[in-house]
Design a protein around this motif. Sequence first.
Motif, PDB file in Angstrom:
ATOM      1  N   VAL A  16      30.083  34.905  -0.925  1.00 45.88           N
ATOM      2  CA  VAL A  16      29.112  35.031  -2.022  1.00 45.88           C
ATOM      3  C   VAL A  16      28.462  36.404  -1.979  1.00 45.88           C
ATOM      4  CG1 VAL A  16      26.885  34.210  -2.896  1.00 45.88           C
ATOM      5  CG2 VAL A  16      28.667  32.565  -2.247  1.00 45.88           C
ATOM      6  N   ARG A  17      28.069  36.837  -0.763  1.00 46.63           N
ATOM      7  CA  ARG A  17      27.430  38.155  -0.623  1.00 46.63           C
ATOM      8  C   ARG A  17      28.388  39.289  -0.965  1.00 46.63           C
ATOM      9  NH1 ARG A  17      24.775  35.454   3.758  1.00 46.63           N
ATOM     10  NH2 ARG A  17      26.445  36.059   5.185  1.00 46.63           N
ATOM     11  N   ALA A  18      29.698  39.044  -0.851  1.00 43.08           N
ATOM     12  CA  ALA A  18      30.705  40.063  -1.173  1.00 43.08           C
ATOM     13  C   ALA A  18      31.090  40.010  -2.648  1.00 43.08           C
ATOM     14  CB  ALA A  18      31.938  39.878  -0.300  1.00 43.08           C
ATOM     15  N   GLY A  19      30.264  39.391  -3.459  1.00 47.16           N
ATOM     16  CA  GLY A  19      30.538  39.340  -4.897  1.00 47.16           C
ATOM     17  C   GLY A  19      31.304  38.105  -5.305  1.00 47.16           C
ATOM     18  N   GLY A  20      31.417  37.145  -4.414  1.00 47.49           N
ATOM     19  CA  GLY A  20      32.110  35.900  -4.745  1.00 47.49           C
ATOM     20  C   GLY A  20      33.603  35.976  -4.559  1.00 47.49           C
ATOM     21  N   ARG A  21      34.094  37.044  -3.893  1.00 45.09           N
ATOM     22  CA  ARG A  21      35.534  37.205  -3.715  1.00 45.09           C
ATOM     23  C   ARG A  21      35.883  37.238  -2.229  1.00 45.09           C
ATOM     24  NH1 ARG A  21      37.519  38.260  -8.578  1.00 45.09           N
ATOM     25  NH2 ARG A  21      36.126  39.168 -10.153  1.00 45.09           N
ATOM     26  N   LEU A  22      37.098  36.751  -1.927  1.00 45.08           N
ATOM     27  CA  LEU A  22      37.544  36.698  -0.532  1.00 45.08           C
ATOM     28  C   LEU A  22      39.045  36.884  -0.489  1.00 45.08           C
ATOM     29  CD1 LEU A  22      36.405  36.085   2.353  1.00 45.08           C
ATOM     30  CD2 LEU A  22      37.147  33.734   1.998  1.00 45.08           C
ATOM     31  N   ARG A  23      39.498  37.783   0.397  1.00 41.15           N
ATOM     32  CA  ARG A  23      40.944  37.985   0.571  1.00 41.15           C
ATOM     33  C   ARG A  23      41.314  37.502   1.961  1.00 41.15           C
ATOM     34  NH1 ARG A  23      43.163  40.939  -3.436  1.00 41.15           N
ATOM     35  NH2 ARG A  23      45.029  41.271  -2.194  1.00 41.15           N
ATOM     36  N   PRO A  24      42.176  36.507   2.058  1.00 45.37           N
ATOM     37  CA  PRO A  24      42.517  35.919   3.356  1.00 45.37           C
ATOM     38  C   PRO A  24      43.102  36.926   4.329  1.00 45.37           C
ATOM     39  CG  PRO A  24      43.959  35.095   1.609  1.00 45.37           C
ATOM     40  CD  PRO A  24      42.867  35.834   0.943  1.00 45.37           C
ATOM     41  N   GLU A  25      43.804  37.973   3.818  1.00 41.83           N
ATOM     42  CA  GLU A  25      44.395  38.949   4.739  1.00 41.83           C
ATOM     43  C   GLU A  25      43.344  39.770   5.469  1.00 41.83           C
ATOM     44  OE1 GLU A  25      44.768  40.647   0.499  1.00 41.83           O
ATOM     45  OE2 GLU A  25      44.992  38.704   1.530  1.00 41.83           O
ATOM     46  N   HIS A  26      42.112  39.767   4.959  1.00 43.97           N
ATOM     47  CA  HIS A  26      41.041  40.507   5.619  1.00 43.97           C
ATOM     48  C   HIS A  26      40.293  39.665   6.658  1.00 43.97           C
ATOM     49  CE1 HIS A  26      40.761  43.252   1.801  1.00 43.97           C
ATOM     50  NE2 HIS A  26      41.824  43.526   2.564  1.00 43.97           N
ATOM     51  N   LEU A  27      40.693  38.429   6.783  1.00 46.76           N
ATOM     52  CA  LEU A  27      40.003  37.536   7.717  1.00 46.76           C
ATOM     53  C   LEU A  27      40.562  37.658   9.127  1.00 46.76           C
ATOM     54  CD1 LEU A  27      39.785  34.249   5.593  1.00 46.76           C
ATOM     55  CD2 LEU A  27      37.949  35.890   6.048  1.00 46.76           C
ATOM     56  N   ALA A  28      39.709  37.408  10.117  1.00 52.75           N
ATOM     57  CA  ALA A  28      40.161  37.326  11.502  1.00 52.75           C
ATOM     58  C   ALA A  28      40.956  36.028  11.675  1.00 52.75           C
ATOM     59  CB  ALA A  28      38.959  37.332  12.450  1.00 52.75           C
ATOM     60  N   PRO A  29      41.915  36.011  12.609  1.00 53.20           N
ATOM     61  CA  PRO A  29      42.719  34.785  12.816  1.00 53.20           C
ATOM     62  C   PRO A  29      41.856  33.546  13.062  1.00 53.20           C
ATOM     63  CG  PRO A  29      43.682  36.622  13.990  1.00 53.20           C
ATOM     64  CD  PRO A  29      42.382  37.118  13.456  1.00 53.20           C
TER      65      PRO A  29
END
Length: 310
Positions: free
Chosen positions: A17-30
């Motif tokens: 939400v703080r990132a503008g409501g967007r999320l890219r799974p490739e940027h996540l830690a395992p």
Amino acid sequence: MTDEPGPAERALYLEAVRAGGRLRPEHLAPADRPTFAALVARGLLTATAAGWTTANPRALGDRIGTELRTRATRLLQHAEQLPHALAPLTLAYDAVRRPDGPRGDAVHIDGNVDIRQRISELISECQEEVLAAQPGPRPIDGLRMALAQDLSLLRRGCSMRTVYQPDTLADHTVRRQIALRTRQGARVRLLAEPYDRLLVFDRKTAVIPAADDRSRATFLTDPAVVAHLVAHFERDWARATPADRHLDPPHPTTVRIGRLLARGLTQRAVATRLGLSERTVAAHLSRLRDRHGADTLFHLGWRLRGEHHD
């Protein structure tokens, strides 16, 4: 999966939400990938051409709320059907000799668990009335455990009268438990003197402690003995005072009328002072007499004066 998101899911959702409501799974830690998958499964993350976007949690709340209400409805229906489903077993149980033995026997039961079990059976079998004399403090856990069964007894039309000692209602959690019963029709009185512990079911079975630590109880079914114990209860009940004023606060107008009566004003003078009709004042005084167990206005005024001087 639980009904509500756990701490890790909440943290990742808020981060998105703080990132503008967007999320890219490739940027996540395992380590975050299982949490990401849980948010997707809940519908809190929705797929878009550019990745994943946060969904409105209200939709999740509405969906889970509907599921919980549906589940609760099924459980209530099952609870309603359960006595009918168990009816053949109940008939078979009732057809054999009761644990209390032949009419007139005194049966001793040892151990708190077995005593509670037998009392629970008597409450379930009760058809008309439960009388209880309960001196000393009441364990809150026991009251909570018995609440559902006590309310069921009251809702099926049985009466319940209990005598407590005044100190019992000093604990606000105990007061709340007792009030839950009185709102369903149970009647409670307070007696500020020693008396013995007693339970009576339908005036047929009486239960008295057989050990100081209440680890042993005697179940009595002899009609003469039970009648004698009921007479003792009725004597104590007649001397006890209603507990209503300790459980449900009176209306402010009732309090004002009581204070004026305690100062010696007549019913007519109270009505004039407060600008009320005498009929209205009489109705409030009737409620006060019930709350204080007073037979006459003089008796009520005497009791109220004693209360205000304490």
